[in-house]
Scaffold this motif. Structure first.
Motif, mmCIF file in Angstrom:
data_model
loop_
_atom_site.group_PDB
_atom_site.id
_atom_site.type_symbol
_atom_site.label_atom_id
_atom_site.label_comp_id
_atom_site.label_asym_id
_atom_site.label_seq_id
_atom_site.Cartn_x
_atom_site.Cartn_y
_atom_site.Cartn_z
ATOM 1 N N SER A 157 0.850 -1.186 0.000
ATOM 2 C CA SER A 157 0.000 0.000 0.000
ATOM 3 C C SER A 157 0.891 1.244 0.000
ATOM 4 N N ASP A 158 0.234 2.405 0.002
ATOM 5 C CA ASP A 158 0.981 3.662 0.041
ATOM 6 C C ASP A 158 1.075 4.227 1.456
ATOM 7 N N LEU A 159 0.895 3.379 2.461
ATOM 8 C CA LEU A 159 1.060 3.830 3.838
ATOM 9 C C LEU A 159 2.463 4.388 4.036
ATOM 10 N N SER A 160 2.579 5.450 4.813
ATOM 11 C CA SER A 160 3.893 6.058 5.055
ATOM 12 C C SER A 160 4.788 5.105 5.837
ATOM 13 N N ASP A 161 6.096 5.324 5.714
ATOM 14 C CA ASP A 161 7.052 4.510 6.471
ATOM 15 C C ASP A 161 6.715 4.490 7.953
ATOM 16 N N GLU A 162 6.384 5.632 8.517
ATOM 17 C CA GLU A 162 6.189 5.712 9.965
ATOM 18 C C GLU A 162 4.957 4.951 10.440
ATOM 19 N N LYS A 163 4.018 4.688 9.539
ATOM 20 C CA LYS A 163 2.840 3.912 9.932
ATOM 21 C C LYS A 163 3.122 2.421 9.982
ATOM 22 N N VAL A 164 4.142 1.967 9.263
ATOM 23 C CA VAL A 164 4.417 0.526 9.200
ATOM 24 C C VAL A 164 5.761 0.134 9.804
ATOM 25 N N LEU A 165 6.660 1.093 10.011
ATOM 26 C CA LEU A 165 8.012 0.796 10.482
ATOM 27 C C LEU A 165 8.026 -0.028 11.757
ATOM 28 N N PHE A 166 7.097 0.257 12.673
ATOM 29 C CA PHE A 166 7.177 -0.364 13.994
ATOM 30 C C PHE A 166 6.664 -1.795 14.018
ATOM 31 N N LEU A 167 6.242 -2.307 12.841
ATOM 32 C CA LEU A 167 6.033 -3.747 12.722
ATOM 33 C C LEU A 167 7.340 -4.500 12.917
ATOM 34 N N SER A 168 8.468 -3.808 12.755
ATOM 35 C CA SER A 168 9.781 -4.442 12.916
ATOM 36 C C SER A 168 10.030 -4.913 14.334
ATOM 37 N N ASP A 169 9.359 -4.270 15.323
ATOM 38 C CA ASP A 169 9.644 -4.609 16.720
ATOM 39 C C ASP A 169 8.539 -4.157 17.658
ATOM 40 N N ILE A 170 8.430 -2.858 17.911
ATOM 41 C CA ILE A 170 7.712 -2.415 19.107
ATOM 42 C C ILE A 170 6.202 -2.614 19.056
ATOM 43 N N PHE A 171 5.594 -2.591 17.868
ATOM 44 C CA PHE A 171 4.156 -2.876 17.809
ATOM 45 C C PHE A 171 3.900 -4.357 18.094
ATOM 46 N N PRO A 172 4.555 -5.305 17.397
ATOM 47 C CA PRO A 172 4.387 -6.708 17.784
ATOM 48 C C PRO A 172 4.822 -7.007 19.214
ATOM 49 N N THR A 173 5.840 -6.309 19.705
ATOM 50 C CA THR A 173 6.287 -6.546 21.083
ATOM 51 C C THR A 173 5.214 -6.120 22.076
ATOM 52 N N GLY A 174 4.595 -4.963 21.839
ATOM 53 C CA GLY A 174 3.498 -4.544 22.701
ATOM 54 C C GLY A 174 2.310 -5.488 22.612
ATOM 55 N N TYR A 175 2.052 -6.001 21.404
ATOM 56 C CA TYR A 175 0.925 -6.918 21.241
ATOM 57 C C TYR A 175 1.193 -8.243 21.953
ATOM 58 N N MET A 176 2.401 -8.799 21.766
ATOM 59 C CA MET A 176 2.709 -10.067 22.419
ATOM 60 C C MET A 176 2.727 -9.900 23.932
ATOM 61 N N ALA A 177 3.152 -8.721 24.417
ATOM 62 C CA ALA A 177 3.124 -8.461 25.860
ATOM 63 C C ALA A 177 1.689 -8.518 26.385
ATOM 64 N N ALA A 178 0.777 -7.896 25.659
ATOM 65 C CA ALA A 178 -0.631 -7.926 26.075
ATOM 66 C C ALA A 178 -1.211 -9.329 25.931
ATOM 67 N N GLU A 179 -0.852 -10.019 24.869
ATOM 68 C CA GLU A 179 -1.324 -11.385 24.676
ATOM 69 C C GLU A 179 -0.801 -12.296 25.785
ATOM 70 N N ASN A 180 0.489 -12.167 26.115
ATOM 71 C CA ASN A 180 1.072 -12.969 27.193
ATOM 72 C C ASN A 180 0.419 -12.695 28.537
ATOM 73 N N ALA A 181 -0.118 -11.496 28.693
ATOM 74 C CA ALA A 181 -0.763 -11.152 29.958
ATOM 75 C C ALA A 181 -2.068 -11.913 30.162
ATOM 76 N N GLY A 182 -2.592 -12.534 29.122
ATOM 77 C CA GLY A 182 -3.819 -13.316 29.266
ATOM 78 C C GLY A 182 -5.029 -12.478 29.614
ATOM 79 N N ILE A 183 -5.143 -11.318 29.002
ATOM 80 C CA ILE A 183 -6.211 -10.376 29.338
ATOM 81 C C ILE A 183 -7.578 -10.966 29.029
ATOM 82 N N GLU A 184 -8.446 -10.895 30.005
ATOM 83 C CA GLU A 184 -9.844 -11.298 29.845
ATOM 84 C C GLU A 184 -10.726 -10.054 29.823
ATOM 85 N N PRO A 185 -11.905 -10.134 29.207
ATOM 86 C CA PRO A 185 -12.759 -8.944 29.100
ATOM 87 C C PRO A 185 -12.995 -8.284 30.455
#
Length: 428
Positions: A157-185
């Motif tokens: 897509s034509d998304l800017s670099d800054e919108k996708v760059l953090f897929l390299s680390d910190i966005f997936p890292t934040g997601y896996m951190a929340a997933e590992n936390a086992g959050i329930e509704p």
């Protein structure tokens, strides 16, 4: 080419080094268009990560344009725009087949060093010490990417670099951190550290159904970002007795899920354990300052979950392990299995569910990186997240924190972004 190289504690320099070459038919070479400075890079900058050598090229949050491909590469061609995960994985070993990519068995040439420290060796990582493979990193003009068909994701897509760059680390890292936390509704999630990973852990906690998110830090602009962008309740540990406030805010039960997004160099604001940590670190008796981890263990509710995306280096002192056992806590940690999350998180960006560029406060050319490391480490000039753009004209520099300040003022929030301006009232 030019690259940012480590030369010792608090000493990184832009050097002229050899251009990368295809070393394996599964490699690609990319021209870097954007790359981030990560909080875990500060462990290198502060000299607490072992097995670094002078001249090591650092950085592990890159993206760019493919300029050369090995003969066995099938997914990419010259001209493709890609984001590169910081984890290097083969895709076919026991762990990769289970999508545990950061545990890859085959990609770490520094395996013997890692085994001595950890018992077994994790995957190789870009730009992160001998024990992680001594792969040249991405804070450079060009980068060799091994196992290309397993690692990068193509951005079509034509998304800017800054919108996708953090897929390299910190966005997936934040997601896996929340997933590992086992959050329930409806769960209450407390997050220590409002740096970039903490900011994404906040966002992802909401995605996974949290009913309440409490963010803990001491830096005004990071707390303000957590409040404005993350819709989190905030606690400033310079002013608030954290354990007592968390107990008050949860009716004495404690947060259901706790996330330590601080890691090895917690400040502790003068608490006795933090003072001891600093003294021991100064004389080489410990590598880590786990004040935030101790606090999270003690605050987490009985039978709750502790998620640890924060990087730790070695042996931790005075960790209240009895509380983990006595309260029946579940603890989950690990380097991020980035490849597992690339496609689903890119889909969220493309669908407009999140714009990760909100964390960016500084955009700089490669030549300004040494000064940016100092600002980022010292948390001055409103520095939360730095994006390096090789070839960028220095006259295009973004004034520090302008984006956050403008957004804050535009919605009528007059909370100060300076250390002298004070913080808004804690939301309860």
């Amino acid at each position: 080419m030019k690259a940012l190289c480590w030369h010792g504690k608090s000493d990184v320099r832009v050097d002229t080094v050899s251009d990368p070459e295809i070393l394996d038919p599964r490699d690609i070479i990319i021209r870097i268009t954007a790359t981030g400075i990560c909080g875990s890079d500060l462990h290198l900058y502060d000299g607490v990560t072992p097995t670094m050598e002078a001249g090591d090229i650092i950085g592990h949050e890159p993206m760019g344009i493919v300029v050369e491909t090995g003969r066995d590469v099938r997914k990419f061609k010259k001209g493709d725009r890609v984001v590169v995960p910081f984890v290097i994985a083969c895709g076919s070993c026991y762990f990769c087949e289970k999508t545990l990519f950061s545990c890859c068995d085959t990609t770490n040439p520094g395996a013997d060093l890692a085994k001595a420290a950890m018992g077994q060796a994790p995957a190789g990582l870009f730009g992160y010490s001998g024990m992680m493979g001594r792969y040249p990193g991405g804070q450079a003009e060009y980068l060799r990417v091994p196992h290309a068909d397993v690692g990068p994701i193509k951005i079509e897509s034509d998304l800017s670099d800054e919108k996708v760059l953090f897929l390299s680390d910190i966005f997936p890292t934040g997601y896996m951190a929340a997933e590992n936390a086992g959050i329930e509704p409806g769960d209450t999630v407390a997050i220590w550290g409002c740096g970039p990973v903490g900011q994404f852990a906040i966002q992802c906690s909401w995605m996974l159904g949290a009913g309440r998110v409490i963010a803990i830090d001491r830096v005004p602009e990071r707390l303000e970002m957590a409040r404005v962008h993350g819709k989190a309740e905030i606690l400033n540990f310079d002013n608030d007795p954290i354990h007592e406030r968390l107990m008050e805010m949860t009716g004495g039960r404690g947060p259901d899920r706790c996330i330590d997004a601080v890691g090895a160099e917690a400040h502790g604001a003068g608490s006795l354990d933090a003072v001891i940590d600093r003294a021991k670190q100064a004389v080489g008796l410990t590598m880590d300052r786990p004040h935030a981890l101790r606090q999270a263990i003690m605050a987490c509710r009985k039978a709750g979950t502790l998620s640890i995306p924060g990087v730790y280096i070695g042996l931790l002192d005075k960790v209240p392990f009895g509380a983990i056992v006595g309260k029946g806590l579940t603890v989950k940690s690990g380097q991020t299995h980035v490849q597992r999350y690339l496609a689903p998180l890119l889909n969220k960006i493309e669908a407009g569910e999140i714009d990760p560029s909100f964390v960016v406060t500084h955009r700089i050319p490669l030549e300004h990186a040494p000064a940016a490391y100092e600002k980022f480490r010292d948390k001055t000039d409103g520095c939360i997240k730095v994006v390096i753009k090789p070839g960028m004209d220095g006259s295009d520099l973004t004034p520090a924190a302008d984006t956050l300040r403008d957004e804050t003022e535009s919605i009528g929030l007059q909370a100060g972004l300076s250390r002298d301006g004070g913080m808004p009232p804690v939301l309860a």
